[in-house]
Structure formats: structure tokens, C-alpha cells
Design a protein around this motif. Structure first.
Motif, mmCIF file in Angstrom:
data_model
loop_
_atom_site.group_PDB
_atom_site.id
_atom_site.type_symbol
_atom_site.label_atom_id
_atom_site.label_comp_id
_atom_site.label_asym_id
_atom_site.label_seq_id
_atom_site.Cartn_x
_atom_site.Cartn_y
_atom_site.Cartn_z
ATOM 1 N N ALA A 1 0.852 -1.183 0.000
ATOM 2 C CA ALA A 1 0.000 0.000 0.000
ATOM 3 C C ALA A 1 0.890 1.236 0.000
ATOM 4 C CB ALA A 1 -0.898 0.011 1.231
ATOM 5 N N LEU A 2 0.449 2.270 -0.685
ATOM 6 C CA LEU A 2 1.127 3.560 -0.690
ATOM 7 C C LEU A 2 2.597 3.475 -1.103
ATOM 8 C CD1 LEU A 2 -0.426 4.949 2.594
ATOM 9 C CD2 LEU A 2 -1.165 5.424 0.256
ATOM 10 N N GLY A 3 2.898 2.649 -2.092
ATOM 11 C CA GLY A 3 4.261 2.552 -2.602
ATOM 12 C C GLY A 3 5.192 1.661 -1.811
ATOM 13 N N VAL A 4 4.704 1.065 -0.724
ATOM 14 C CA VAL A 4 5.519 0.149 0.087
ATOM 15 C C VAL A 4 4.965 -1.258 -0.095
ATOM 16 C CG1 VAL A 4 6.287 -0.469 2.408
ATOM 17 C CG2 VAL A 4 6.039 1.938 1.777
ATOM 18 N N THR A 5 5.841 -2.193 -0.428
ATOM 19 C CA THR A 5 5.455 -3.595 -0.570
ATOM 20 C C THR A 5 6.232 -4.421 0.439
ATOM 21 O OG1 THR A 5 5.091 -3.289 -2.938
ATOM 22 C CG2 THR A 5 5.329 -5.560 -2.158
ATOM 23 N N GLN B 1 10.789 -5.329 3.186
ATOM 24 C CA GLN B 1 9.954 -4.192 2.795
ATOM 25 C C GLN B 1 10.654 -3.441 1.672
ATOM 26 O OE1 GLN B 1 9.110 -1.842 6.279
ATOM 27 N NE2 GLN B 1 7.349 -3.121 6.778
ATOM 28 N N LEU C 1 10.555 -0.164 -1.020
ATOM 29 C CA LEU C 1 10.065 1.160 -1.347
ATOM 30 C C LEU C 1 10.534 1.437 -2.764
ATOM 31 C CD1 LEU C 1 8.686 3.768 -0.459
ATOM 32 C CD2 LEU C 1 10.884 4.530 0.461
ATOM 33 N N ASN C 2 9.593 1.628 -3.676
ATOM 34 C CA ASN C 2 9.920 1.801 -5.100
ATOM 35 C C ASN C 2 10.737 0.623 -5.641
ATOM 36 O OD1 ASN C 2 8.602 4.311 -5.228
ATOM 37 N ND2 ASN C 2 10.403 5.307 -4.364
#
Length: 84
Positions: A51-55, A69, A71-72
Motif C-alpha cells: 500500500a502507498l508505494g511500500v510492498t 519491505q 520502497l519503489n
């Protein structure tokens, strides 16, 4: 008899996948690695959510796992538990 062979095959695949969730492979993870680099080390993740660019992707199970985790699509943080 066929179902026993299928069950044995599935069990073997599950155990083979868990073999990469270990302290040695955890030590190979670095911040900034791409998803492809992490999957080269650990294989395909057990599950991913984002969610919100964090996987966040996880390998293993409750007793022994590695969580990463992104980010991008680059490693921001990672953690492990129960690794040997």
C-alpha cells in the motif's frame, strides 16, 4: 496411489522452498537491492502485500521467516526470525 505421489511431490516442493530461508541467505540481503536480486537469493516469496508505494514480501512460515519491505521496488528494511 496417484494422490500419494502428488502429496509427496507437493511436500517436497514446500520443503525445498523453505531451504532458502536461512541465516546465510539473510546475511546476503542489503538495503537498496532490487526485488529481482532478493528473489535470486530467496526464490519466490510466500506472500506479498502493499500500500502507498511500500510492498512487504515474506518467505517461510510463522516459525522461520524473512520479511522484506520494498520502497519503489528497492529494499528499504528487512527482518528475520527463527533462522538457522
Amino acid at each position: 496411489m496417484k494422490w500419494r505421489l502428488a502429496l509427496l511431490l507437493v511436500g517436497s516442493l514446500v520443503l525445498a522452498g523453505c531451504g532458502k530461508v536461512n541465516q546465510e541467505n539473510y546475511s546476503r540481503l542489503k538495503a537498496g537491492q532490487t526485488k529481482a536480486e532478493v528473489e535470486q537469493i530467496l526464490g519466490a516469496p510466500t506472500e506479498c502485500a502493499g500500500a502507498l508505494g511500500v510492498t512487504t514480501c515474506t518467505w517461510g512460515d510463522r516459525g522461520s521467516f524473512i520479511s522484506v519491505q520494498y520502497l519503489n521496488d528497492k529494499v528499504a528494511m528487512f527482518a528475520g526470525q527463527g533462522l538457522r
